[in-house]
Design a protein around this motif. Structure first.
Motif, mmCIF file in Angstrom:
data_model
loop_
_atom_site.group_PDB
_atom_site.id
_atom_site.type_symbol
_atom_site.label_atom_id
_atom_site.label_comp_id
_atom_site.label_asym_id
_atom_site.label_seq_id
_atom_site.Cartn_x
_atom_site.Cartn_y
_atom_site.Cartn_z
ATOM 1 N N MET A 116 0.836 -1.199 0.000
ATOM 2 C CA MET A 116 0.000 0.000 0.000
ATOM 3 C C MET A 116 0.872 1.250 0.000
ATOM 4 O O MET A 116 0.517 2.262 -0.576
ATOM 5 N N TRP A 117 2.024 1.177 0.644
ATOM 6 C CA TRP A 117 2.938 2.314 0.681
ATOM 7 C C TRP A 117 3.629 2.497 -0.650
ATOM 8 O O TRP A 117 3.834 3.611 -1.105
ATOM 9 N N THR A 118 4.001 1.402 -1.289
ATOM 10 C CA THR A 118 4.804 1.513 -2.504
ATOM 11 C C THR A 118 4.019 2.083 -3.672
ATOM 12 O O THR A 118 4.618 2.581 -4.614
ATOM 13 N N ARG A 119 2.699 2.050 -3.605
ATOM 14 C CA ARG A 119 1.921 2.694 -4.664
ATOM 15 C C ARG A 119 2.260 4.173 -4.753
ATOM 16 O O ARG A 119 2.172 4.779 -5.801
ATOM 17 N N HIS A 120 2.673 4.737 -3.631
ATOM 18 C CA HIS A 120 2.973 6.166 -3.592
ATOM 19 C C HIS A 120 4.419 6.459 -4.002
ATOM 20 O O HIS A 120 4.800 7.610 -4.116
ATOM 21 N N SER A 121 5.218 5.426 -4.233
ATOM 22 C CA SER A 121 6.603 5.653 -4.648
ATOM 23 C C SER A 121 6.671 6.255 -6.046
ATOM 24 O O SER A 121 7.665 6.884 -6.395
ATOM 25 N N THR A 122 5.618 6.092 -6.814
ATOM 26 C CA THR A 122 5.625 6.672 -8.159
ATOM 27 C C THR A 122 5.697 8.189 -8.105
ATOM 28 O O THR A 122 6.186 8.812 -9.034
ATOM 29 N N VAL A 182 14.192 3.369 -2.460
ATOM 30 C CA VAL A 182 14.782 2.147 -1.920
ATOM 31 C C VAL A 182 13.709 1.071 -1.966
ATOM 32 O O VAL A 182 12.614 1.251 -1.425
ATOM 33 N N ARG A 183 13.992 -0.027 -2.620
ATOM 34 C CA ARG A 183 12.981 -1.069 -2.817
ATOM 35 C C ARG A 183 13.039 -2.180 -1.777
ATOM 36 O O ARG A 183 12.104 -2.933 -1.626
ATOM 37 N N GLU A 184 14.148 -2.331 -1.077
ATOM 38 C CA GLU A 184 14.266 -3.402 -0.097
ATOM 39 C C GLU A 184 14.633 -2.830 1.251
ATOM 40 O O GLU A 184 15.397 -1.884 1.339
#
Length: 70
Positions: free
Chosen positions: A37-43, A53-55
């Protein structure tokens, strides 16, 4: 984070975009929220030409502090 004294425009932009990313992440925090849910905002960061940072390293991130990775 904030800058003290004269700050280069590219450094101030990094601070501003990072702060916006933080607020976007905080907005999705709730019980049982997933990292997905957080990574959707990485865009948002990527659209502003910054990398993400992906990991995560170190202790796992689960339902409890220091939980093993799943």
């Amino acid at each position: 984070m904030f800058c003290v004294g004269k700050t280069a425009s590219h450094a101030q932009r990094l601070v501003d975009v990072t702060q916006q990313c933080l607020y976007k992440g905080i907005a999705v925090v709730k019980p049982k929220a997933t990292l997905g849910m957080w990574t959707r905002h990485s865009t948002f960061a990527e659209k502003n030409n910054y990398s993400v940072v992906r990991e995560y390293c170190g202790h796992g991130i689960g339902l409890k502090m220091h939980e093993e990775r799943r």
